[in-house]
Motif scaffolding. Structure first.
Motif, PDB file in Angstrom:
ATOM      1  N   VAL A 266       0.833  -1.199   0.000  1.00  0.00           N
ATOM      2  CA  VAL A 266       0.000   0.000   0.000  1.00  0.00           C
ATOM      3  C   VAL A 266       0.871   1.253   0.000  1.00  0.00           C
ATOM      4  O   VAL A 266       0.603   2.223  -0.719  1.00  0.00           O
ATOM      5  N   LEU A 267       1.943   1.241   0.787  1.00  0.00           N
ATOM      6  CA  LEU A 267       2.859   2.388   0.812  1.00  0.00           C
ATOM      7  C   LEU A 267       3.464   2.655  -0.561  1.00  0.00           C
ATOM      8  O   LEU A 267       3.677   3.804  -0.950  1.00  0.00           O
ATOM      9  N   LYS A 268       3.718   1.564  -1.294  1.00  0.00           N
ATOM     10  CA  LYS A 268       4.327   1.717  -2.616  1.00  0.00           C
ATOM     11  C   LYS A 268       3.294   1.922  -3.720  1.00  0.00           C
ATOM     12  O   LYS A 268       3.656   2.077  -4.894  1.00  0.00           O
ATOM     13  N   GLY A 269       2.006   1.918  -3.362  1.00  0.00           N
ATOM     14  CA  GLY A 269       0.962   2.113  -4.360  1.00  0.00           C
ATOM     15  C   GLY A 269       0.751   0.925  -5.264  1.00  0.00           C
ATOM     16  O   GLY A 269       0.243   1.065  -6.384  1.00  0.00           O
ATOM     17  N   GLU A 270       1.122  -0.260  -4.808  1.00  0.00           N
ATOM     18  CA  GLU A 270       0.976  -1.457  -5.640  1.00  0.00           C
ATOM     19  C   GLU A 270      -0.460  -1.981  -5.632  1.00  0.00           C
ATOM     20  O   GLU A 270      -1.217  -1.768  -4.686  1.00  0.00           O
ATOM     21  N   VAL A 271      -0.809  -2.687  -6.689  1.00  0.00           N
ATOM     22  CA  VAL A 271      -2.137  -3.267  -6.836  1.00  0.00           C
ATOM     23  C   VAL A 271      -2.218  -4.588  -6.067  1.00  0.00           C
ATOM     24  O   VAL A 271      -1.303  -5.409  -6.133  1.00  0.00           O
ATOM     25  N   ILE A 272      -3.297  -4.780  -5.333  1.00  0.00           N
ATOM     26  CA  ILE A 272      -3.551  -6.038  -4.632  1.00  0.00           C
ATOM     27  C   ILE A 272      -4.686  -6.737  -5.357  1.00  0.00           C
ATOM     28  O   ILE A 272      -5.768  -6.161  -5.531  1.00  0.00           O
ATOM     29  N   THR A 273      -4.460  -7.957  -5.815  1.00  0.00           N
ATOM     30  CA  THR A 273      -5.416  -8.634  -6.694  1.00  0.00           C
ATOM     31  C   THR A 273      -5.957  -9.913  -6.089  1.00  0.00           C
ATOM     32  O   THR A 273      -5.279 -10.597  -5.311  1.00  0.00           O
ATOM     33  N   ASP A 274      -7.176 -10.244  -6.488  1.00  0.00           N
ATOM     34  CA  ASP A 274      -7.774 -11.511  -6.086  1.00  0.00           C
ATOM     35  C   ASP A 274      -6.948 -12.671  -6.651  1.00  0.00           C
ATOM     36  O   ASP A 274      -6.535 -12.640  -7.805  1.00  0.00           O
ATOM     37  N   GLY A 275      -6.664 -13.668  -5.811  1.00  0.00           N
ATOM     38  CA  GLY A 275      -5.857 -14.808  -6.244  1.00  0.00           C
ATOM     39  C   GLY A 275      -4.369 -14.588  -6.107  1.00  0.00           C
ATOM     40  O   GLY A 275      -3.572 -15.469  -6.459  1.00  0.00           O
ATOM     41  N   MET A 276      -3.959 -13.439  -5.583  1.00  0.00           N
ATOM     42  CA  MET A 276      -2.532 -13.114  -5.477  1.00  0.00           C
ATOM     43  C   MET A 276      -1.807 -14.096  -4.558  1.00  0.00           C
ATOM     44  O   MET A 276      -2.354 -14.553  -3.551  1.00  0.00           O
ATOM     45  N   ASP A 277      -0.589 -14.411  -4.915  1.00  0.00           N
ATOM     46  CA  ASP A 277       0.308 -15.225  -4.083  1.00  0.00           C
ATOM     47  C   ASP A 277       1.202 -14.263  -3.307  1.00  0.00           C
ATOM     48  O   ASP A 277       2.040 -13.588  -3.889  1.00  0.00           O
ATOM     49  N   LEU A 278       1.012 -14.207  -1.986  1.00  0.00           N
ATOM     50  CA  LEU A 278       1.799 -13.305  -1.158  1.00  0.00           C
ATOM     51  C   LEU A 278       3.095 -13.943  -0.670  1.00  0.00           C
ATOM     52  O   LEU A 278       3.837 -13.336   0.109  1.00  0.00           O
ATOM     53  N   GLY A 279       3.367 -15.162  -1.119  1.00  0.00           N
ATOM     54  CA  GLY A 279       4.650 -15.788  -0.838  1.00  0.00           C
ATOM     55  C   GLY A 279       4.761 -16.432   0.529  1.00  0.00           C
ATOM     56  O   GLY A 279       5.856 -16.788   0.966  1.00  0.00           O
ATOM     57  N   VAL A 280       3.639 -16.614   1.228  1.00  0.00           N
ATOM     58  CA  VAL A 280       3.625 -17.234   2.548  1.00  0.00           C
ATOM     59  C   VAL A 280       2.573 -18.338   2.537  1.00  0.00           C
ATOM     60  O   VAL A 280       1.458 -18.130   2.030  1.00  0.00           O
ATOM     61  N   VAL A 288      -9.820 -11.524  -2.467  1.00  0.00           N
ATOM     62  CA  VAL A 288      -9.903 -10.084  -2.219  1.00  0.00           C
ATOM     63  C   VAL A 288     -11.328  -9.640  -2.493  1.00  0.00           C
ATOM     64  O   VAL A 288     -11.851  -9.843  -3.588  1.00  0.00           O
ATOM     65  N   THR A 289     -11.961  -9.057  -1.472  1.00  0.00           N
ATOM     66  CA  THR A 289     -13.325  -8.571  -1.607  1.00  0.00           C
ATOM     67  C   THR A 289     -13.408  -7.144  -1.063  1.00  0.00           C
ATOM     68  O   THR A 289     -12.523  -6.689  -0.333  1.00  0.00           O
ATOM     69  N   ASP A 290     -14.486  -6.463  -1.405  1.00  0.00           N
ATOM     70  CA  ASP A 290     -14.697  -5.113  -0.884  1.00  0.00           C
ATOM     71  C   ASP A 290     -14.973  -5.175   0.612  1.00  0.00           C
ATOM     72  O   ASP A 290     -15.714  -6.044   1.093  1.00  0.00           O
ATOM     73  N   GLY A 291     -14.390  -4.234   1.355  1.00  0.00           N
ATOM     74  CA  GLY A 291     -14.694  -4.102   2.764  1.00  0.00           C
ATOM     75  C   GLY A 291     -15.897  -3.199   2.974  1.00  0.00           C
ATOM     76  O   GLY A 291     -16.470  -2.673   2.015  1.00  0.00           O
ATOM     77  N   PRO A 292     -16.295  -2.968   4.213  1.00  0.00           N
ATOM     78  CA  PRO A 292     -17.461  -2.125   4.486  1.00  0.00           C
ATOM     79  C   PRO A 292     -17.215  -0.638   4.226  1.00  0.00           C
ATOM     80  O   PRO A 292     -18.165   0.126   4.077  1.00  0.00           O
ATOM     81  N   GLY A 293     -15.932  -0.234   4.180  1.00  0.00           N
ATOM     82  CA  GLY A 293     -15.583   1.145   3.849  1.00  0.00           C
ATOM     83  C   GLY A 293     -15.004   1.225   2.459  1.00  0.00           C
ATOM     84  O   GLY A 293     -15.474   0.571   1.529  1.00  0.00           O
ATOM     85  N   ASP A 294     -13.943   2.029   2.302  1.00  0.00           N
ATOM     86  CA  ASP A 294     -13.304   2.162   0.996  1.00  0.00           C
ATOM     87  C   ASP A 294     -12.203   1.126   0.778  1.00  0.00           C
ATOM     88  O   ASP A 294     -11.624   1.056  -0.305  1.00  0.00           O
ATOM     89  N   ILE A 297     -10.843  -6.481   1.892  1.00  0.00           N
ATOM     90  CA  ILE A 297     -10.572  -7.581   2.817  1.00  0.00           C
ATOM     91  C   ILE A 297      -9.807  -8.650   2.056  1.00  0.00           C
ATOM     92  O   ILE A 297     -10.228  -9.093   0.982  1.00  0.00           O
ATOM     93  N   VAL A 298      -8.662  -9.038   2.604  1.00  0.00           N
ATOM     94  CA  VAL A 298      -7.821 -10.091   2.016  1.00  0.00           C
ATOM     95  C   VAL A 298      -7.916 -11.315   2.929  1.00  0.00           C
ATOM     96  O   VAL A 298      -7.607 -11.230   4.117  1.00  0.00           O
ATOM     97  N   ARG A 299      -8.353 -12.440   2.381  1.00  0.00           N
ATOM     98  CA  ARG A 299      -8.513 -13.662   3.181  1.00  0.00           C
ATOM     99  C   ARG A 299      -7.617 -14.781   2.650  1.00  0.00           C
ATOM    100  O   ARG A 299      -7.547 -15.016   1.443  1.00  0.00           O
ATOM    101  N   GLY A 300      -6.948 -15.452   3.595  1.00  0.00           N
ATOM    102  CA  GLY A 300      -6.159 -16.622   3.244  1.00  0.00           C
ATOM    103  C   GLY A 300      -6.889 -17.910   3.562  1.00  0.00           C
ATOM    104  O   GLY A 300      -8.103 -17.928   3.797  1.00  0.00           O
TER     105      GLY A 300
END
Length: 316
Positions: A266-280, A288-294, A297-300
């Motif tokens: 987020v600090l680097k302005g990178e895109v977070i995508t559904d199905g992303m591999d975060l390497g862990v 990745v789904t919309d949260g209640p605000g702006d 939500i990322v779920r593993g």
């Protein structure tokens, strides 16, 4: 689904704020926080938290971090709803906010969940039902009624128990306030009030320790089922005696590391995508789904089941 965070602002300092300092769960989480900083020289990472599990003390820490002008705050809220205002102020100052165990929070860029929380609670309860033979009294514990995920697990368990009409929920959602001694005292009270109780579902990572101690002292390890969140080293002695039947957890070290991954992105302005591999492990195909605000939500898919037979495989 694609989400493009705002352009990076502030410093490269990511501060993780936990519910309470000194609890083994969050000591383990700090290993992940420190490891991320060691693996990424362009960002600094550290962890802080109150001396006792208290939402007001957490809010005061966040206020201090706002004054310091840190780049990002990654927080595990004690009571998510009570922190909306202070986290909104952080965002207004350009500080990025990443949360964990708080999927109802509006003032966050990204909330990280290790899994679907209702499903996790149902999973606990189905194990409890199997252990209890599908009948008898049972109860649930939470760190606090403000601890969102704990309540979701308790509710998921209660919903699952409806499939077993001979199971009776008594005294639900006992608040331990993340204190093993309080969980122990509450378990003793419940055993006195319901001497025929057969099942306990723990929410806080230390609930099963206090419950297991009370069950063991009462000589009921063979008659009572205790299942819930826990850490292997803490729970091991009671798993050995049968006072705790099984635990499940997600590795807080991994959660700390992944929170910092997300904060850095987020600090680097990178895109977070559904199905992303975060390497862990457990976060290698996130939803990745919309949260209640702006925010989002990322779920593993990161929970692990542990019994007497395999708890020694996990050195924490």
């Amino acid at each position: 689904m694609l989400v493009t965070p705002l352009a990076a602002q502030g410093s490269g300092d990511i501060v993780t704020v936990v519910k309470v300092t000194g609890e083994n769960w969050f000591t383990r989480m700090e290993e992940g926080v420190q490891a991320y900083g060691q693996d990424n020289e362009d960002v600094t990472t550290r962890q802080v938290g109150p001396a006792r599990a208290d939402a007001a003390q957490q809010a005061a820490i966040v206020q201090d971090l706002i004054a310091q002008g840190v780049g990002a705050i990654a927080i595990v809220p004690m009571d998510p709803s009570s922190l909306e205002g202070v986290l909104r102020r952080a965002q207004q100052r350009g500080i990025k906010v990443i949360t964990h165990e708080a999927d109802t929070l509006q003032n966050t860029e990204v909330d990280l969940e290790a899994f679907d929380n209702t499903a996790f609670g149902a999973h606990f309860n189905e194990q409890l039902a199997t252990c209890m033979g599908g009948q008898g009294k049972w109860t649930s514990f939470v760190g606090s009624l403000g601890s969102l995920t704990h309540v979701q697990w308790a509710d998921g368990g209660a919903e699952n128990a409806e499939k077993h009409p001979e199971m009776e929920l008594v005294s639900p959602k006992n608040e331990s306030f993340n204190d093993a001694n309080r969980a122990y005292d509450l378990a003793k009270e419940i055993l006195r009030a319901h001497p025929d109780i057969k099942g306990f579902q723990g929410g806080s990572a230390i609930d099963v320790i206090g419950i297991g101690r009370a069950v063991e002292e009462a000589g009921l390890a063979d008659q009572t089922c205790v299942i819930g969140l826990g850490l292997p080293k803490d729970s091991g002695p009671y798993l050995e005696t049968g006072a705790i039947d099984s635990i499940a957890f997600w590795d807080p070290k991994d959660a700390g590391y992944v929170m910092n991954i997300l904060a850095h992105k987020v600090l680097k302005g990178e895109v977070i995508t559904d199905g992303m591999d975060l390497g862990v492990a457990g976060y290698d195909n996130v939803s990745v789904t919309d949260g209640p605000g702006d925010g989002i939500i990322v779920r593993g898919q990161a929970w692990v089941d542990v019994t007497k037979d395999n708890y020694k495989d996990y050195p924490f």
